[in-house]
Design an enzyme around this catalytic site. Structure first.
Site, PDB file in Angstrom:
ATOM      1  N   GLN A  42       7.313   7.586  -3.033  1.00 56.87           N
ATOM      2  CA  GLN A  42       7.343   7.947  -4.441  1.00 56.87           C
ATOM      3  C   GLN A  42       7.612   9.443  -4.576  1.00 56.87           C
ATOM      4  O   GLN A  42       7.224  10.244  -3.737  1.00 56.87           O
ATOM      5  CB  GLN A  42       6.000   7.600  -5.079  1.00 56.87           C
ATOM      6  CG  GLN A  42       5.604   6.159  -4.878  1.00 56.87           C
ATOM      7  CD  GLN A  42       5.734   5.367  -6.158  1.00 56.87           C
ATOM      8  OE1 GLN A  42       6.376   5.795  -7.096  1.00 56.87           O
ATOM      9  NE2 GLN A  42       5.139   4.204  -6.195  1.00 56.87           N
ATOM     10  N   ASN A 102       1.059   1.955  -1.567  1.00 52.49           N
ATOM     11  CA  ASN A 102       2.404   2.406  -1.204  1.00 52.49           C
ATOM     12  C   ASN A 102       3.525   1.616  -1.873  1.00 52.49           C
ATOM     13  O   ASN A 102       4.688   1.760  -1.516  1.00 52.49           O
ATOM     14  CB  ASN A 102       2.587   2.349   0.320  1.00 52.49           C
ATOM     15  CG  ASN A 102       2.535   0.929   0.865  1.00 52.49           C
ATOM     16  OD1 ASN A 102       2.304  -0.032   0.124  1.00 52.49           O
ATOM     17  ND2 ASN A 102       2.726   0.785   2.163  1.00 52.49           N
ATOM     18  N   LYS A 103       3.186   0.772  -2.848  1.00 54.81           N
ATOM     19  CA  LYS A 103       4.183  -0.092  -3.456  1.00 54.81           C
ATOM     20  C   LYS A 103       4.918   0.593  -4.619  1.00 54.81           C
ATOM     21  O   LYS A 103       4.483   1.643  -5.105  1.00 54.81           O
ATOM     22  CB  LYS A 103       3.508  -1.380  -3.945  1.00 54.81           C
ATOM     23  CG  LYS A 103       2.964  -2.249  -2.801  1.00 54.81           C
ATOM     24  CD  LYS A 103       4.059  -2.667  -1.838  1.00 54.81           C
ATOM     25  CE  LYS A 103       3.610  -3.723  -0.837  1.00 54.81           C
ATOM     26  NZ  LYS A 103       2.647  -3.243   0.143  1.00 54.81           N
ATOM     27  N   PRO A 104       6.050   0.002  -5.073  1.00 54.11           N
ATOM     28  CA  PRO A 104       6.813   0.630  -6.155  1.00 54.11           C
ATOM     29  C   PRO A 104       5.996   0.904  -7.419  1.00 54.11           C
ATOM     30  O   PRO A 104       6.251   1.870  -8.125  1.00 54.11           O
ATOM     31  CB  PRO A 104       7.922  -0.398  -6.426  1.00 54.11           C
ATOM     32  CG  PRO A 104       8.141  -1.063  -5.101  1.00 54.11           C
ATOM     33  CD  PRO A 104       6.765  -1.160  -4.503  1.00 54.11           C
TER      34      PRO A 104
END
Length: 375
Positions: A19, A222-224
Site C-alpha cells: 500500500q 496486507n490485503k487491498p
C-alpha cells in the site's frame, strides 16, 4: 503433481503492491517497530480518516458487532454488486461458512487448487470434507479448467463444491470454470481473499467474488482493503446468506446489537444451531468503511507501481513477469525464475532491506496434507 514438478512454480512477489506509503509519524513508528526493512513487503496505508473512524467507535461505547458492521456490509455489497454481504472475522471463517451453507460435509470432496494459502484447504477440512487438488495453468497460477474437468470425471466420491482462488489480485478463468460447474451440477465458491475490487473481463467486468455462487474476501493487514483482521462473504442467494449470518455468531436466532441496543427488544433469545464465533467487531468495520471509500485510490497506486516494475524489469534474463490482466488489482507482484536464481535474488533483496516472500509452497506439499492423503 509432485513437489519436483511444482518447484519451478514457486516465485517471490516484489514490493510493487504494498500500500502507498504515507508520511504521518504514527505509520513510520509502526514500520520501525515491526521491521528493520526499509521497503517492507506489505505496509497498510492508514491515515487520519481511519484513525478518526476508530476513535468514533471507541467513544460510542459499543465496540463489538453493531451498526458499523451493518453499514460496512451494505457498502461492500453495493460496491461489488452483491445482494447479500456478511461480515466475518476472517476469510478463513467466510470460506468455512460458505461451504457449510452449501451443505458440504463429511464424506464429500471439494475440488480446489493446491497453489494457495493453507486456509483454503483448512476450510474444507473444517466441514469434514476432503480437498481434491487440481493442477494449475501451465503458464499461470490459477486452477486449470482442463485439469479441473479431468479431475471431476475421475473423482471417486461426490464433489460438492469447486473452490477457485483469484491469486494475487487477478481473476481466474471464471467463464470456463462456471461452464464446468454447471455441466457437473457443482456450485463454484470464489476465494477472492487477495482480489477485493478486481474485475473479470470475461464475465462482463463483474467484480470477482460475485461471479460464482458465493465469494469470500479477506481484509487481513496486507490485503487491498484492510480492517487488520476480517473478511466478507458475498452472495445473491438469500438462504446461503441467512445460514452464514446464523452460524457466524453461535447459532443465536437474533443479533446481539438488537437485544442490547433496541429499547423495544426483549432479552430473550434462542440458540438454534451449534454455530461459531466469526463476527466482525465495529472497531474493525469502521476502519474498513474508510478503506472502502479509498479503494480506487489505493488500487491506482498499486497499479502504478506494478506498471513501473513491468517496464523496468522487462529485460532481466531468466525472469518471468506477471501478466497485466485487465481488472488486476495487484495485491502481489509475482516474479517467477529458476529456484537457484530465485533464492539468490531473494537473499540479496533481504540484505538490502527489501522485503520478499515465497508465494506459495503448494498445500499438497505441507506435512499434514501430504501425510493424510499420501501425496
Amino acid at each position: 503433481m509432485n513437489e519436483e514438478e511444482q518447484t519451478d512454480q514457486n516465485e517471490y512477489p516484489a514490493n510493487a503492491t504494498q500500500q502507498s506509503a504515507r508520511t504521518e509519524e504514527p505509520a513510520q513508528a509502526e514500520q520501525s517497530a515491526c521491521s528493520t526493512l526499509s521497503v517492507p513487503l506489505a505496509q497498510p496505508d492508514i491515515g487520519p480518516a481511519e484513525e478518526e473512524a476508530v476513535r468514533r467507535v471507541l467513544r460510542s461505547g459499543w465496540l463489538t458487532t453493531g451498526s458499523e458492521a451493518a453499514a460496512f456490509e451494505s457498502e461492500v455489497g453495493r460496491y461489488v454488486g452483491s445482494a447479500q454481504a456478511v461480515a466475518v472475522s476472517s476469510a478463513t471463517a467466510g470460506l468455512h461458512l460458505a461451504l457449510d451453507a452449501l451443505g458440504v460435509g463429511p464424506g464429500d470432496m471439494v475440488a480446489m487448487s493446491p497453489y494457495t494459502f493453507v486456509s483454503t484447504a483448512h476450510a474444507v477440512r473444517r466441514v469434514g470434507a476432503d480437498p481434491l487438488f487440481c493442477d494449475i495453468e501451465p503458464d499461470g497460477y490459477h486452477i486449470d479448467p482442463t485439469a479441473l474437468e479431468r479431475t471431476l470425471i475421475q473423482a471417486q466420491r461426490p464433489v460438492r463444491a469447486i473452490v477457485v482462488v483469484h491469486l494475487g489480485g487477478a481473476a481466474c478463468p471464471m467463464s470456463d470454470i462456471l461452464t464446468i460447474g454447471r455441466k457437473h451440477g457443482i456450485p463454484v465458491v470464489e476465494d477472492a481473499a487477495q482480489a477485493f475490487g478486481a474485475t473479470d473481463p470475461d464475465s462482463g467486468h463483474a467484480r470477482v467474488g460475485t461471479i460464482g455462487t458465493v465469494g469470500v474476501y479477506s481484509f487481513y493487514a496486507n490485503k487491498p482493503l484492510t480492517t487488520g483482521e476480517g473478511g466478507m462473504l458475498v452472495t445473491d442467494n438469500e438462504e446461503l446468506a441467512a445460514r452464514a449470518r446464523l452460524m457466524r455468531h453461535h447459532g443465536i436466532d437474533r443479533p446481539v446489537w438488537d437485544r442490547y441496543r433496541n429499547p423495544a427488544a426483549t432479552w430473550e433469545y434462542d440458540v438454534i444451531e451449534a454455530g461459531h464465533k466469526y463476527n466482525l467487531p465495529d472497531l474493525l468495520a469502521a476502519l474498513g468503511r474508510v478503506q472502502l471509500a479509498r479503494t480506487e485510490e489505493l488500487a491506482a497506486a498499486r497499479r502504478q507501481r506494478a506498471h513501473y516494475y513491468l517496464r523496468e524489469l522487462a529485460d532481466v534474463p531468466g525472469l518471468r513477469l506477471p501478466a497485466d490482466h485487465p481488472g488486476h488489482v495487484w495485491h502481489l507482484f509475482l516474479l517467477r525464475m529458476p529456484p537457484a536464481q530465485r533464492n539468490r535474488v531473494a537473499a540479496d533483496l533481504q540484505q538490502n532491506g527489501i522485503g520478499v516472500s515465497l508465494h506459495f509452497r503448494p498445500v499438497h506439499c505441507m506435512t499434514y496434507y501430504a501425510e493424510r492423503y499420501r501425496l
